[in-house]
Enzyme design. Structure first.
Site, short mmCIF file in Angstrom:
data_model
loop_
_atom_site.label_atom_id
_atom_site.label_comp_id
_atom_site.label_asym_id
_atom_site.label_seq_id
_atom_site.Cartn_x
_atom_site.Cartn_y
_atom_site.Cartn_z
N GLY A 195 -28.14 -7.94 11.66
CA GLY A 195 -27.83 -7.40 10.34
C GLY A 195 -28.54 -8.24 9.28
O GLY A 195 -28.78 -9.42 9.48
N GLN A 207 -30.60 -11.50 1.10
CA GLN A 207 -31.12 -12.56 1.98
C GLN A 207 -32.65 -12.65 1.94
O GLN A 207 -33.23 -13.63 2.40
CB GLN A 207 -30.66 -12.33 3.42
CG GLN A 207 -29.14 -12.47 3.58
CD GLN A 207 -28.73 -12.25 5.02
OE1 GLN A 207 -28.49 -11.12 5.41
NE2 GLN A 207 -28.67 -13.30 5.80
N CYS A 233 -25.26 -16.24 10.89
CA CYS A 233 -25.92 -15.58 9.76
C CYS A 233 -27.34 -16.12 9.67
O CYS A 233 -27.55 -17.33 9.82
CB CYS A 233 -25.15 -15.90 8.48
SG CYS A 233 -25.90 -15.20 6.99
N LEU A 234 -28.30 -15.25 9.40
CA LEU A 234 -29.69 -15.70 9.31
C LEU A 234 -29.90 -16.65 8.13
O LEU A 234 -30.88 -17.39 8.12
CB LEU A 234 -30.63 -14.48 9.19
CG LEU A 234 -30.67 -13.59 10.44
CD1 LEU A 234 -31.53 -12.35 10.18
CD2 LEU A 234 -31.16 -14.35 11.66
N HIS A 243 -19.62 -8.11 7.30
CA HIS A 243 -20.35 -9.35 7.01
C HIS A 243 -21.49 -9.06 6.01
O HIS A 243 -21.68 -9.80 5.05
CB HIS A 243 -20.89 -9.91 8.34
CG HIS A 243 -21.79 -11.10 8.23
ND1 HIS A 243 -21.51 -12.32 8.82
CD2 HIS A 243 -23.01 -11.25 7.62
CE1 HIS A 243 -22.51 -13.17 8.56
NE2 HIS A 243 -23.44 -12.54 7.84
N GLU A 244 -22.21 -7.95 6.24
CA GLU A 244 -23.35 -7.63 5.36
C GLU A 244 -22.88 -7.16 3.97
O GLU A 244 -23.49 -7.50 2.96
CB GLU A 244 -24.25 -6.56 6.00
CG GLU A 244 -24.84 -6.92 7.36
CD GLU A 244 -25.46 -8.29 7.43
OE1 GLU A 244 -25.98 -8.78 6.41
OE2 GLU A 244 -25.42 -8.88 8.53
N HIS A 249 -22.22 -10.01 1.84
CA HIS A 249 -23.44 -10.57 1.21
C HIS A 249 -23.72 -9.88 -0.12
O HIS A 249 -24.16 -10.52 -1.09
CB HIS A 249 -24.66 -10.36 2.12
CG HIS A 249 -24.85 -11.42 3.16
ND1 HIS A 249 -24.98 -12.76 2.87
CD2 HIS A 249 -24.95 -11.33 4.51
CE1 HIS A 249 -25.16 -13.45 3.99
NE2 HIS A 249 -25.14 -12.61 5.00
#
Ligand code: NI
Length: 172
Positions: free
Chosen positions: A46, A51, A94-95, A136-137, A140
């Site tokens: 994701g 990000q 998370c990236l 989660h996304e 963000h």
């Protein structure tokens, strides 16, 4: 398509509340394509536009397994319209917080309304890993990273380690 740079904590941009997309046009689709390529290359399941430093309400997901065909999902202006009382805990990563994981509890299932790649309104029931990933996304897009659910002590420790790793690494 082009691979984009992913920003890491504690970049203040990650605390930004992203604004809605007005119109799903070719420019929006180009960014979605680039986000998907960036996510697959990372690799991750994701990615939210913030990000890659774009404060627009857009996310890409793909929770298919390695044995399955890719199943990319593009969600523009996503909104949770229903969440289950039942909850699920996954070890999340998370990236933007590379190499750190922590258990986060969230509703096990959610209904999400969003505009798709063609600007059509959709509403899907998401469960399991996809439910966790979409929540989660969406976090963000509201300036929330999963480490915000941890104690301040734990969060600060992770941020320091990510900062040090970022500083020590040579980007070639
Ligand atoms: Ni993330």
């Amino acid at each position: 398509m082009a691979k984009l740079d992913i920003i890491n904590v504690p970049d203040p941009l990650l605390k930004t509340k992203s604004t809605p997309v007005d119109k799903v046009d070719d420019q929006v689709r180009k960014l979605l394509d680039d986000m998907l390529e960036t996510m697959y290359a990372a690799p991750g399941i994701g990615l939210a536009a913030i990000q890659v430093a774009v404060a627009k309400r857009m996310i890409v997901l793909d929770t298919s397994t390695e044995e399955e065909e890719n199943e990319p999902l593009f969600l523009i202006n996503p909104e949770v319209t229903w969440e289950s009382e039942e909850r699920n805990t996954y070890s999340e990563g998370c990236l933007s917080v590379p190499e750190h994981y922590a258990d986060v509890e969230r509703p096990a299932a959610v209904r999400v309304q969003y505009l798709d790649y063609n600007g059509q309104m959709q509403e899907d029931l998401m469960e399991g890993l996809t439910a966790t990933c979409v929540q989660h996304e969406i976090d963000h897009l509201n300036g929330v990273v999963f480490i915000d659910y941890l104690s301040r002590l734990k969060r600060n420790m992770i941020i320091k380690k990510v900062q040090k790793a970022t500083k020590d690494s040579v980007i070639l």
